[in-house]
Design a protein around this motif. Structure first.
Motif, mmCIF file in Angstrom:
data_model
loop_
_atom_site.group_PDB
_atom_site.id
_atom_site.type_symbol
_atom_site.label_atom_id
_atom_site.label_comp_id
_atom_site.label_asym_id
_atom_site.label_seq_id
_atom_site.Cartn_x
_atom_site.Cartn_y
_atom_site.Cartn_z
ATOM 1 N N ALA A 133 0.839 -1.206 0.000
ATOM 2 C CA ALA A 133 0.000 0.000 0.000
ATOM 3 C C ALA A 133 0.869 1.250 0.000
ATOM 4 O O ALA A 133 0.594 2.224 -0.714
ATOM 5 C CB ALA A 133 -0.928 -0.012 1.205
ATOM 6 N N GLU A 134 1.939 1.248 0.814
ATOM 7 C CA GLU A 134 2.892 2.364 0.804
ATOM 8 C C GLU A 134 3.543 2.498 -0.568
ATOM 9 O O GLU A 134 3.707 3.608 -1.089
ATOM 10 C CB GLU A 134 3.993 2.126 1.837
ATOM 11 N N PHE A 135 3.926 1.365 -1.129
ATOM 12 C CA PHE A 135 4.607 1.347 -2.418
ATOM 13 C C PHE A 135 3.759 2.012 -3.507
ATOM 14 O O PHE A 135 4.275 2.716 -4.369
ATOM 15 C CB PHE A 135 4.917 -0.110 -2.789
ATOM 16 N N LYS A 142 9.157 7.567 -3.266
ATOM 17 C CA LYS A 142 10.090 6.449 -3.337
ATOM 18 C C LYS A 142 11.439 6.934 -3.873
ATOM 19 O O LYS A 142 11.497 7.946 -4.575
ATOM 20 C CB LYS A 142 9.544 5.348 -4.264
ATOM 21 N N VAL A 143 12.503 6.201 -3.544
ATOM 22 C CA VAL A 143 13.835 6.558 -4.025
ATOM 23 C C VAL A 143 14.585 5.295 -4.424
ATOM 24 O O VAL A 143 14.444 4.250 -3.782
ATOM 25 C CB VAL A 143 14.632 7.340 -2.952
ATOM 26 N N VAL A 144 15.331 5.393 -5.511
ATOM 27 C CA VAL A 144 16.241 4.325 -5.916
ATOM 28 C C VAL A 144 17.643 4.902 -5.965
ATOM 29 O O VAL A 144 17.839 6.068 -6.350
ATOM 30 C CB VAL A 144 15.845 3.702 -7.270
ATOM 31 N N THR A 145 18.631 4.102 -5.572
ATOM 32 C CA THR A 145 20.005 4.578 -5.474
ATOM 33 C C THR A 145 20.947 3.670 -6.254
ATOM 34 O O THR A 145 20.613 2.526 -6.577
ATOM 35 C CB THR A 145 20.469 4.629 -4.000
ATOM 36 N N ALA A 157 5.646 7.786 -8.015
ATOM 37 C CA ALA A 157 5.223 6.530 -8.634
ATOM 38 C C ALA A 157 5.906 5.355 -7.933
ATOM 39 O O ALA A 157 6.940 5.513 -7.291
ATOM 40 C CB ALA A 157 5.587 6.530 -10.117
ATOM 41 N N PRO A 158 5.331 4.154 -8.054
ATOM 42 C CA PRO A 158 5.948 2.970 -7.439
ATOM 43 C C PRO A 158 7.187 2.531 -8.227
ATOM 44 O O PRO A 158 7.070 1.963 -9.318
ATOM 45 C CB PRO A 158 4.835 1.917 -7.489
ATOM 46 N N ARG A 181 11.373 4.046 0.800
ATOM 47 C CA ARG A 181 10.689 5.327 0.788
ATOM 48 C C ARG A 181 11.696 6.413 1.129
ATOM 49 O O ARG A 181 12.679 6.178 1.843
ATOM 50 C CB ARG A 181 9.540 5.352 1.800
ATOM 51 N N HIS A 182 11.470 7.607 0.613
ATOM 52 C CA HIS A 182 12.335 8.733 0.937
ATOM 53 C C HIS A 182 11.876 9.381 2.237
ATOM 54 O O HIS A 182 10.675 9.534 2.470
ATOM 55 C CB HIS A 182 12.290 9.774 -0.190
ATOM 56 N N VAL A 183 12.817 9.722 3.082
ATOM 57 C CA VAL A 183 12.542 10.456 4.319
ATOM 58 C C VAL A 183 12.993 11.898 4.086
ATOM 59 O O VAL A 183 14.169 12.159 3.815
ATOM 60 C CB VAL A 183 13.300 9.838 5.513
ATOM 61 N N GLY A 184 12.056 12.835 4.188
ATOM 62 C CA GLY A 184 12.317 14.213 3.783
ATOM 63 C C GLY A 184 13.120 15.053 4.749
ATOM 64 O O GLY A 184 12.681 16.120 5.193
ATOM 65 N N LEU A 185 14.291 14.597 5.091
ATOM 66 C CA LEU A 185 15.239 15.360 5.899
ATOM 67 C C LEU A 185 16.476 15.568 5.024
ATOM 68 O O LEU A 185 16.988 14.604 4.446
ATOM 69 C CB LEU A 185 15.585 14.589 7.172
#
Length: 252
Positions: A133-135, A142-145, A157-158, A181-185
């Motif tokens: 559900a979060e995805f 979301k973030v990819v590295t 987007a997922p 997920r990205h954490v906005g800090l």
């Protein structure tokens, strides 16, 4: 190395007007954020950046430091940069003003790479995606590295999309597949922050409404630090009640 945390705070909010001043067990939310931020081992100074005298008064009342900024800033980063121009610290941390449960260790984790590697100009955090559900939630970024821990892309987007998701074992979670997920800090070198705020907005930034994409589109790298710690941002009245309940339970 001196590290200053700046907490942008604005009174206007579509869903929760006056959000920074909402009461959380006898303290305004901005005070909760301020006090949690000050507990981070790496932080020497905490400043609230606001264009609203009501918020400024509340910060002064609990003994915090506040800087009044222009009212016409389009983004929190612009407000952050205005305050940073008057500082001489080398590193600035942007802590969201609606994170009353921010874990100080998250701040320390995000700052650490900047202290260890002078080539890193900007850093942020990522946390495992626990549910599908979060995805699929467009409000969860979301973030990819890459293999060195630098951001390839951020999206509502997922991503990354598992092509053969229908064939995954029952019960497997996104985190087990290496999804975050990205954490906005955010953490910035002060000189980079001032340059970043002057960069023109970009197509992807406007499309996704994600400022960090501006940095990527202009060719700058963002170090993304993994964390298993979680916070709870306050965007709705339901979020506020959850925070109040969690703090009340912790006091008991």
């Amino acid at each position: 190395m001196h590290v200053t945390a700046i907490i942008p705070a604005r009174f206007a909010s579509t869903r929760l007007p006056g959000k920074p001043l909402l009461d959380i067990l006898g303290k305004p939310m901005i005070q909760r954020v301020y006090e949690r931020t000050a507990l981070a081992a790496c932080i020497q100074r905490v400043i609230v950046a606001t264009d609203d005298e009501r918020i400024a008064r509340a910060v002064r009342d609990f003994g915090g430091e506040v800087c009044l900024t222009r009212p016409d800033h389009a983004t929190g980063t612009d407000r952050l940069a205005e305050v940073a121009r008057g500082l001489d610290c080398p590193i600035v941390v942007n802590v969201q003003g609606d994170e009353p449960l921010i874990d100080p260790r998250m701040i320390d984790a995000a700052v650490t790479p900047m202290l260890e590697d002078p080539a890193i100009a900007m850093a942020t955090l990522k946390a495992p995606l626990e549910t599908w559900a979060e995805f699929e939630d467009v409000n969860v970024v979301k973030v990819v590295t890459d293999r060195e821990g630098f951001a390839l892309y951020f999206s509502r987007a997922p991503i990354p999309w598992p092509r053969d998701r229908q064939h995954l074992p029952a019960g497997v979670t996104p985190s087990e597949l290496g999804m975050f997920r990205h954490v906005g800090l955010y953490v910035y070198r002060r000189d980079f922050l001032l340059r970043f705020a002057e960069l023109p907005t970009t197509d992807l930034e406007r499309l996704e409404q994600l400022e960090q994409l501006r940095a990527l589109e202009h060719g700058h790298r963002i170090r993304v630090v993994p964390t298993g710690l979680r916070s709870l941002g306050v965007d709705t009245a339901e979020d506020l009640e959850r925070v109040r309940a969690l703090l009340a339970a912790a006091v008991e």
